[in-house]
Design an enzyme around this catalytic site. Structure first.
Site, PDB file in Angstrom:
ATOM      1  N   ASP A 192      69.485   7.042   9.012  1.00  0.00           N
ATOM      2  CA  ASP A 192      70.167   6.630   9.056  1.00  0.00           C
ATOM      3  C   ASP A 192      70.866   5.474   7.410  1.00  0.00           C
ATOM      4  O   ASP A 192      71.161   5.488   7.087  1.00  0.00           O
ATOM      5  CB  ASP A 192      70.958   6.052   9.939  1.00  0.00           C
ATOM      6  CG  ASP A 192      69.967   4.566  10.597  1.00  0.00           C
ATOM      7  OD1 ASP A 192      69.321   5.680  11.050  1.00  0.00           O
ATOM      8  OD2 ASP A 192      70.851   3.814  10.327  1.00  0.00           O
TER       9      ASP A 192
ATOM     10  N   GLY B 101      65.978   9.842  12.940  1.00  0.00           N
ATOM     11  CA  GLY B 101      67.130   9.124  12.316  1.00  0.00           C
ATOM     12  C   GLY B 101      66.727   7.946  10.953  1.00  0.00           C
ATOM     13  O   GLY B 101      66.943   6.796  11.287  1.00  0.00           O
TER      14      GLY B 101
ATOM     15  N   SER C 237      55.268  -4.606  14.901  1.00  0.00           N
ATOM     16  CA  SER C 237      57.416  -5.249  15.609  1.00  0.00           C
ATOM     17  C   SER C 237      56.695  -5.686  16.614  1.00  0.00           C
ATOM     18  O   SER C 237      57.299  -6.851  16.838  1.00  0.00           O
ATOM     19  CB  SER C 237      58.301  -4.868  14.912  1.00  0.00           C
ATOM     20  OG  SER C 237      58.066  -2.995  15.247  1.00  0.00           O
TER      21      SER C 237
ATOM     22  N   LYS D 229      61.686 -10.084  17.801  1.00  0.00           N
ATOM     23  CA  LYS D 229      62.835 -10.574  18.393  1.00  0.00           C
ATOM     24  C   LYS D 229      62.599 -11.838  18.912  1.00  0.00           C
ATOM     25  O   LYS D 229      64.054 -12.279  18.644  1.00  0.00           O
ATOM     26  CB  LYS D 229      63.043  -9.318  19.723  1.00  0.00           C
ATOM     27  CG  LYS D 229      63.048  -7.895  19.000  1.00  0.00           C
ATOM     28  CD  LYS D 229      64.688  -7.761  18.250  1.00  0.00           C
ATOM     29  CE  LYS D 229      65.290  -6.587  17.846  1.00  0.00           C
ATOM     30  NZ  LYS D 229      64.009  -5.571  17.734  1.00  0.00           N
TER      31      LYS D 229
ATOM     32  N   GLU E 131      61.142   4.572   9.574  1.00  0.00           N
ATOM     33  CA  GLU E 131      62.044   4.319  10.024  1.00  0.00           C
ATOM     34  C   GLU E 131      61.733   5.861  10.504  1.00  0.00           C
ATOM     35  O   GLU E 131      61.258   6.584   9.986  1.00  0.00           O
ATOM     36  CB  GLU E 131      63.618   4.330   9.822  1.00  0.00           C
ATOM     37  CG  GLU E 131      64.288   5.779   8.887  1.00  0.00           C
ATOM     38  CD  GLU E 131      66.036   5.133   8.610  1.00  0.00           C
ATOM     39  OE1 GLU E 131      66.654   3.929   8.892  1.00  0.00           O
ATOM     40  OE2 GLU E 131      65.821   5.907   7.746  1.00  0.00           O
TER      41      GLU E 131
ATOM     42  N   SER F 198      68.434  -2.731  25.942  1.00  0.00           N
ATOM     43  CA  SER F 198      67.375  -2.713  26.943  1.00  0.00           C
ATOM     44  C   SER F 198      66.301  -2.559  27.154  1.00  0.00           C
ATOM     45  O   SER F 198      65.147  -2.399  27.539  1.00  0.00           O
ATOM     46  CB  SER F 198      67.654  -0.953  27.788  1.00  0.00           C
ATOM     47  OG  SER F 198      67.585   0.115  26.459  1.00  0.00           O
TER      48      SER F 198
HETATM   49  C1  LIG Z   1      63.923  -4.154  17.614  1.00  0.00           C
HETATM   50  C2  LIG Z   1      62.817  -3.534  16.849  1.00  0.00           C
HETATM   51  C3  LIG Z   1      62.456  -3.178  16.131  1.00  0.00           C
HETATM   52  C4  LIG Z   1      63.785  -3.153  14.695  1.00  0.00           C
HETATM   53  O1  LIG Z   1      64.590  -3.724  13.789  1.00  0.00           O
HETATM   54  P1  LIG Z   1      65.597  -4.140  13.706  1.00  0.00           P
HETATM   55  O2  LIG Z   1      65.220  -5.817  13.378  1.00  0.00           O
HETATM   56  O3  LIG Z   1      66.810  -3.536  15.152  1.00  0.00           O
HETATM   57  O4  LIG Z   1      65.513  -3.441  12.387  1.00  0.00           O
HETATM   58  C5  LIG Z   1      61.151  -2.608  15.761  1.00  0.00           C
HETATM   59  N1  LIG Z   1      60.093  -2.973  16.421  1.00  0.00           N
HETATM   60  C6  LIG Z   1      60.402  -3.383  17.106  1.00  0.00           C
HETATM   61  C7  LIG Z   1      59.082  -3.025  18.366  1.00  0.00           C
HETATM   62  C8  LIG Z   1      61.267  -3.568  17.948  1.00  0.00           C
HETATM   63  O5  LIG Z   1      62.105  -4.720  19.055  1.00  0.00           O
END
Ligand SMILES: *Cc1c(COP(=O)(O)O)cnc(C)c1O
Length: 322
Positions: A213, A211, A307, A56, A207, A81
């Site tokens: 979606d 969820g 991620s 992020k 996903e 959050s």
């Molecule tokens: C936000 C987040 C996601 C999902 O990312 P999107 O851009 O909302 O699809 C996946 N893994 C982690 C660790 C995140 O912080």
């Protein structure tokens, strides 16, 4: 309805230029155990080692670095959050602008403390009575702040696309790439890089099963909204994809898969035991899907985006002990 102008890979390249020297170029790790098990070659892009512990930071920093001098003076506001809040707070501090984060009153104390630690002002709200978007918008209007949403924004999603750009630069083209999916910022940015750098690569969003979606939206061709899903993957508890993110996902992604909470725990255990990495449940979605596809992936070169790694240690032990 107005037609959205979707960002392109050129925008991902521009984002890469802006975050260079600020974001970590995260490592690409492999596991011989896993490769032997699958008869495949798997490359993990480790955004758990990104600044503040998740990808992020890329999108947040890219978006904030494009602010005009006037926007910088007013500062940024975000509602979250989780990892987006920390990405915004850290980026604002690095760029010398004020940040306000709207968080639920019952957000974990550690997350509130981390966000304040980056110098942001935290405004809390009652998640059962108040609408955080409305609060964010009011703050933006009354105090001249600019609202940056967690995924549905061209500068955010193109920033997220820089992780896959780095991955392909290191591995060359891959046969398949698996990416966690919440609101789709990471997946849509990844799609821009994939179609530019490895056009034949199959690209899967993954996903939580509770969820799905994104899967429903992808297969039906229009955005499906669900109630906030109950899952341990707290980074992917989004009720719907965004308009920018879905526009790209619909066009460029091969399919959307799902993983159960039990599969996420299994993947989390694998990362800890075999690769000595702490990965948060949402960060395990890609590996969980790979483990479902053993046969199909034989002999292939496969990428997985991890991620993030932000999970409270007590929570981590609790999940692994269960
Ligand atoms: C936000 C987040 C996601 C999902 O990312 P999107 O851009 O909302 O699809 C996946 N893994 C982690 C660790 C995140 O912080």
């Amino acid at each position: 309805m107005t037609t959205l102008i979707l960002p392109t890979y050129a925008d991902v390249e521009a984002a890469a230029g802006r975050i260079a020297g600020y974001a970590n170029r995260t490592p690409v790790n492999t596991s011989r155990t896993l490769n032997d098990l699958l008869g495949a070659e798997v490359f993990f892009k480790c955004e758990n080692f990104q600044r503040m512990g998740a990808f992020k930071f890329r999108g947040a920093f890219n978006a904030l670095s494009r602010f005009t001098p006037e926007q910088r003076r007013g500062g940024v506001v975000a509602f979250s959050s989780g990892n987006h809040a920390q990405g915004i707070a850290l980026s604002a501090r690095l760029l010398g602008m004020p940040a306000t984060i709207v968080m639920p009153h019952d957000a974990p104390a550690a997350k509130v403390a981390a966000t304040k630690g980056y110098g942001a002002t935290v405004v809390s709200y009652d998640r059962y009575k108040e609408d955080r978007e409305a609060i964010g918008r009011r703050l933006a209007e009354e105090h001249g702040m600019t609202l940056i949403p967690p995924f549905d924004h061209p500068d955010v999603l193109t920033g997220q696309g820089t992780a896959a750009k780095e991955l392909f630069e290191e591995t060359g083209p891959l046969d398949a790439l698996f990416t966690p999916l919440g609101g789709g910022g990471l997946l849509s940015g990844t799609a821009l890089s994939t179609r530019a750098l490895a056009p034949a690569c199959k690209l899967y969003g993954v996903e939580p099963e509770a969820g799905n979606d994104g899967q429903q939206s992808f297969r039906s061709g229009s955005i499906v909204r669900i109630d906030t899903p109950k899952t341990i993957a707290d980074g992917a508890q989004t009720p719907a994809l965004g308009h920018y993110t879905f526009g790209i996902i619909k066009r460029d992604v091969t399919d959307i898969l799902t993983a159960t909470d039990a599969e996420l725990v299994e993947a989390m255990r694998f990362f800890a035991e075999r690769m000595k990495m702490i990965v948060e449940p949402t960060g395990c979605l890609g590996l969980a899907a790979v483990l479902q596809q053993k046969q199909a992936l034989k002999g292939k070169r496969v990428g997985v985006i991890i991620s993030g790694g932000n999970v409270d240690i007590a929570r981590f032990s609790e999940l692994l002990a269960a």
